[in-house]
Write a protein that holds these residues in place. Structure first.
Motif, PDB file in Angstrom:
ATOM      1  N   TYR B   6       0.832  -1.206   0.000  1.00 52.33           N
ATOM      2  CA  TYR B   6       0.000   0.000   0.000  1.00 52.33           C
ATOM      3  C   TYR B   6       0.865   1.252   0.000  1.00 52.33           C
ATOM      4  O   TYR B   6       0.574   2.235  -0.676  1.00 52.33           O
ATOM      5  N   LEU B   7       1.949   1.200   0.790  1.00 50.41           N
ATOM      6  CA  LEU B   7       2.841   2.355   0.860  1.00 50.41           C
ATOM      7  C   LEU B   7       3.499   2.616  -0.489  1.00 50.41           C
ATOM      8  O   LEU B   7       3.605   3.752  -0.938  1.00 50.41           O
ATOM      9  N   ARG B   9       2.380   1.733  -3.393  1.00 49.51           N
ATOM     10  CA  ARG B   9       1.376   2.226  -4.346  1.00 49.51           C
ATOM     11  C   ARG B   9       1.145   3.726  -4.144  1.00 49.51           C
ATOM     12  O   ARG B   9       1.112   4.504  -5.094  1.00 49.51           O
ATOM     13  N   LYS B  10       1.049   4.118  -2.890  1.00 53.93           N
ATOM     14  CA  LYS B  10       0.864   5.545  -2.576  1.00 53.93           C
ATOM     15  C   LYS B  10       2.034   6.367  -3.098  1.00 53.93           C
ATOM     16  O   LYS B  10       1.865   7.434  -3.677  1.00 53.93           O
ATOM     17  N   LEU B  13       1.881   6.799  -6.807  1.00 56.73           N
ATOM     18  CA  LEU B  13       0.837   7.785  -7.124  1.00 56.73           C
ATOM     19  C   LEU B  13       1.408   9.190  -7.014  1.00 56.73           C
ATOM     20  O   LEU B  13       1.193  10.041  -7.875  1.00 56.73           O
ATOM     21  N   GLN B  14       2.159   9.429  -5.929  1.00 52.62           N
ATOM     22  CA  GLN B  14       2.705  10.769  -5.699  1.00 52.62           C
ATOM     23  C   GLN B  14       3.804  11.104  -6.694  1.00 52.62           C
ATOM     24  O   GLN B  14       3.882  12.217  -7.193  1.00 52.62           O
ATOM     25  N   ARG B  17       2.565  12.013 -10.005  1.00 52.80           N
ATOM     26  CA  ARG B  17       1.825  13.261 -10.007  1.00 52.80           C
ATOM     27  C   ARG B  17       2.753  14.444  -9.794  1.00 52.80           C
ATOM     28  O   ARG B  17       2.349  15.583  -9.895  1.00 52.80           O
ATOM     29  N   LYS B 203      10.126  15.381   2.808  1.00 55.52           N
ATOM     30  CA  LYS B 203       8.850  16.001   2.443  1.00 55.52           C
ATOM     31  C   LYS B 203       7.756  15.607   3.445  1.00 55.52           C
ATOM     32  O   LYS B 203       6.922  16.425   3.821  1.00 55.52           O
ATOM     33  N   GLU B 204       7.779  14.351   3.886  1.00 51.49           N
ATOM     34  CA  GLU B 204       6.769  13.900   4.855  1.00 51.49           C
ATOM     35  C   GLU B 204       6.906  14.674   6.161  1.00 51.49           C
ATOM     36  O   GLU B 204       5.922  14.979   6.819  1.00 51.49           O
ATOM     37  N   MET B 207       5.817  18.495   5.407  1.00 53.90           N
ATOM     38  CA  MET B 207       4.384  18.670   5.217  1.00 53.90           C
ATOM     39  C   MET B 207       3.591  18.242   6.450  1.00 53.90           C
ATOM     40  O   MET B 207       2.395  18.490   6.532  1.00 53.90           O
ATOM     41  N   GLY B 208       4.248  17.560   7.387  1.00 57.66           N
ATOM     42  CA  GLY B 208       3.556  17.122   8.596  1.00 57.66           C
ATOM     43  C   GLY B 208       2.840  15.793   8.440  1.00 57.66           C
ATOM     44  O   GLY B 208       2.205  15.313   9.369  1.00 57.66           O
ATOM     45  N   THR B 209       2.927  15.192   7.242  1.00 59.08           N
ATOM     46  CA  THR B 209       2.203  13.942   7.021  1.00 59.08           C
ATOM     47  C   THR B 209       2.788  12.799   7.838  1.00 59.08           C
ATOM     48  O   THR B 209       2.096  11.835   8.130  1.00 59.08           O
ATOM     49  N   ILE B 213       1.168   9.429   9.714  1.00 52.93           N
ATOM     50  CA  ILE B 213       1.692   8.081   9.492  1.00 52.93           C
ATOM     51  C   ILE B 213       2.090   7.444  10.826  1.00 52.93           C
ATOM     52  O   ILE B 213       1.857   6.270  11.068  1.00 52.93           O
TER      53      ILE B 213
END
Lengths: 298, 373
Positions: B6-7, B9-10, B13-14, B17, B203-204, B207-209, B213
């Motif tokens: 899943y990670l 794939r994410k 996606l990023q 993009r 970046k994570e 951005m605070g993501t 996580i």
């Protein structure tokens, strides 16, 4: 549901939390209320296992926040103060990603997020960065609920959100009870306290009082007067110079004054008249949460 | 395992993009191969030479015509004025002055000895060195001709002479492209492995993501594998694109096994991705990560033997290349592609880069655990 015992946490020399203790019951909507820098975020981050306390103990259910952090992360939902979903992913991709890392999918608990998610579903193919503030909050709430947590921790979810969205947001939090989800929400807005079942007032890292909003107001023990005049700043200084009141502070269009003994409004206007102040409205007032908060402050 | 998928794939996606990343991934190999390979040609042609000649004797003319015939030199002017020649050198109209002194032929034939003067503009030291080297080689062959002719006159029977013939092994046509392409490929792979990985992890944080996580059941190792694996794949893809372009555009030889190259790349990328991770643990913003990565990459590339031979560095500098994974990979690439080396020939490189990788990753993971809650 939550048990906090004597939790302390310092950043270098600055004490962010001083021996904080309280309990939150299962199914409660519990508010943690205090101004900026009071220690709300620190406390929530400790509960969410993102920070380690210097001393004290905290449990969520039977899980210890230090030892059982993996259990807590599986069963607690968290919405941080800053928007922290993937801005370059769409609404739906964010939701699907967070569902999948919790080992579930969007469908399983869709009923839980339906009232919230329905509002942003028309924009499900829009990137999160392109959403408005209110919609971002709704998406973040959906993502923190998608694994059906037993407890939801929200760090200032309504800060910087418009009045309508704030109201909607609180309504949604109210519905969590129907699903048996306990909610702990922090906010700097005193008026939001009335929307909670119980609240804890926090200031400078200390828990001042824990009670229902009604009881907190009832605990107000002083006499309260609201005063209005032409020249506000001069009036505040004049009121402070009189030795009638324990505290004088601005409150909306009025100035609130508290005293331990009852004071006749006539006495106040006489004394102000001697200082050359006239055309002043003086009334006894009903206290609110904020008045109790200020009373508790040292 | 499913979480890692899943990670990944994410992550893809990023990446797909991202405004810069994907175009960079496909345009970079073209630009670098086309520009760098052609620009980094050390063979110097068209050296402008001014020849000062005082008499038109037979041997003088023959020497001048040798320069005229050489593909390296363009005879700018032949004059009898040193002042004029020197002015031209100062104005950079010519790169080199050759003065054939008076009585050149007389001295040559009588005393078997004559000297010439060479003056080169040495602002670009490397060019000056190569220029004088080419000049000397012309003079040497000129010398040989004289000796041979004099001997023929002395006794008409031909004498056996020692002839040296130079053969360039592993790059017989002295094609610079064949030498450069394997090196450029390494730069490409390294840029992706280090820059993009470091930036992506930071970046994570920025951005605070990472906050969101950290409160999921995702384990740290899953997060790291999910972060690093996509870039391992992208870098290997980049290598494949680069090799294909190299073959199509420059017809680079592929003497050895491509499997061996990709096998080594995996070990190499393990090291480089670890460096990217290490950089990310020291940085809080993408800018900081970029700056630190750039610093490392600069040193690695300049000390890698891509542009300057490692053998010509001072001894201490040569020792620093022991810790330079870029140098090993360039060497391995050249050995496999040009020389057809087998695993046994480069097993030492495998072990060394693997060891560097283990050390780097050990510290990266250690620091990562320390800096993230």
């Amino acid at each position: 549901m939550i048990q906090i015992e004597q939790i302390s946490k310092s950043y270098n020399a600055h004490a962010a939390l001083k021996q904080a203790s309280f309990k939150v019951d299962r199914g409660e909507l519990f508010g943690l209320i205090g101004p900026d820098g009071a220690g709300k975020t620190t406390l929530i981050r400790i509960l969410m296992t993102l920070l380690l306390p210097d001393s004290g103990k905290a449990h969520i259910g039977q899980w210890d926040v230090v030892k059982d952090y993996r259990k807590i992360r599986q069963h607690v939902g968290y919405m941080p103060g800053n928007f922290s979903l993937y801005r370059d992913l769409t609404v739906e991709e964010n939701l699907r990603f967070f569902a999948s890392v919790f080992g579930t999918n969007i469908k399983t608990h869709y009923h839980l997020i339906k009232p919230i998610y329905e509002q942003i579903e028309p924009f499900k193919n829009r990137r999160a960065e392109k959403l408005s503030g209110g919609m971002k909050q709704k998406l973040a709430l959906s993502c923190s609920l998608i694994h059906r947590p037993e407890l939801l921790l929200l760090d200032e979810p309504t800060t910087g959100v418009d009045a309508v969205s704030r109201q909607e947001f609180w309504q949604m939090l109210g519905t969590m009870k129907e699903h048996g989800i306990t909610v702990l929400v922090s906010t700097p807005y005193m008026e939001e306290a009335d929307l909670c079942d119980r609240v804890a007032l926090i200031q400078n890292g200390e828990i001042l009082e824990v009670a229902s909003p009604k009881n907190i107001v009832d605990h107000f023990s002083s006499h309260l007067y609201r005063i209005k005049g032409k020249e506000r700043l001069g009036l505040i200084n004049a009121l402070r110079s009189l030795s009638l009141f324990t505290k004088v502070y601005p409150f909306g269009e009025y100035i609130h004054c508290t005293s331990d003994e009852a004071v006749e409004p006539v006495v106040i206007s006489q004394q102000l008249g001697q200082l050359g102040m006239d055309e002043i409205v003086i009334e006894a007032a009903l206290p609110g949460i904020e008045d109790r908060f200020i009373e508790l402050m040292a | 395992m499913r979480t890692i998928l899943y990670l990944i794939r994410k992550e893809f996606l990023q990446i797909f993009r991202h405004k810069i990343m994907l175009p960079a991934l496909f345009i970079m190999p073209f630009v670098q191969l086309i520009i760098l390979v052609h620009a980094a040609d050390f063979e110097i042609k068209n050296i402008k030479i001014h020849i000062i000649n005082h008499e038109n004797q037979n041997w003088n003319v023959r020497l001048i015509s040798q320069f005229m015939a050489s593909e390296h030199f363009v005879v700018h002017q032949v004059s009898n004025s040193y002042t004029l020649a020197y002015q031209q050198l100062e104005k950079r109209e010519v790169d080199l002055i050759l003065e054939i002194p008076k009585d050149f032929e007389k001295n040559l034939l009588k005393s078997n000895k004559a000297s010439v003067f060479i003056g080169a503009n040495a602002i670009d030291g490397m060019k000056a060195g190569l220029t004088t080297f080419y000049t000397n080689s012309i003079l040497r062959s000129f010398n040989k001709n004289i000796v041979l002719e004099q001997m023929k006159i002395a006794n008409s029977r031909s004498t056996a002479g020692i002839q040296t013939k130079t053969v360039f092994w592993y790059n017989p046509e002295m094609e610079y492209a064949h030498f450069m392409v394997p090196g450029i490929l390494v730069i490409l792979v390294t840029a992706i492995g280090m820059f993009f990985t470091g930036i992506n992890i930071v970046k994570e944080k920025e951005m605070g993501t990472i906050e969101q996580i950290n409160v999921t059941p995702i384990r740290k190792y899953q997060f790291l594998i999910g972060k690093l694996a996509p870039f391992m794949l992208l870098a290997l893809m980049e290598l494949a694109i680069g090799l294909t372009l190299g073959k199509l555009m420059f017809d680079i030889p592929m003497e050895g096994s491509l499997w061996l190259i990709f096998g080594f790349s995996v070990i190499y990328l393990f090291t480089i991705l670890g460096l990217g991770l290490l950089v990310s643990t020291f940085s809080n913003t993408q800018q900081q990560a970029m700056f630190i990565s750039w610093f490392f990459l600069m040193i690695f590339v300049l000390m890698s033997g891509l542009f300057t031979s490692i053998d010509s560095m001072p001894a201490w500098a040569q020792k620093t290349t022991w810790f330079n994974p870029v140098a090993y990979f360039i060497d391995v690439n050249r050995k496999i592609l040009l020389k057809g080396s087998e695993f046994a020939d480069i097993s030492g490189h495998f072990i060394k880069v693997g060891l560097i990788g283990l050390v780097v990753n050990f510290f990266a993971v250690l620091n990562y655990r320390k800096t993230s809650a």
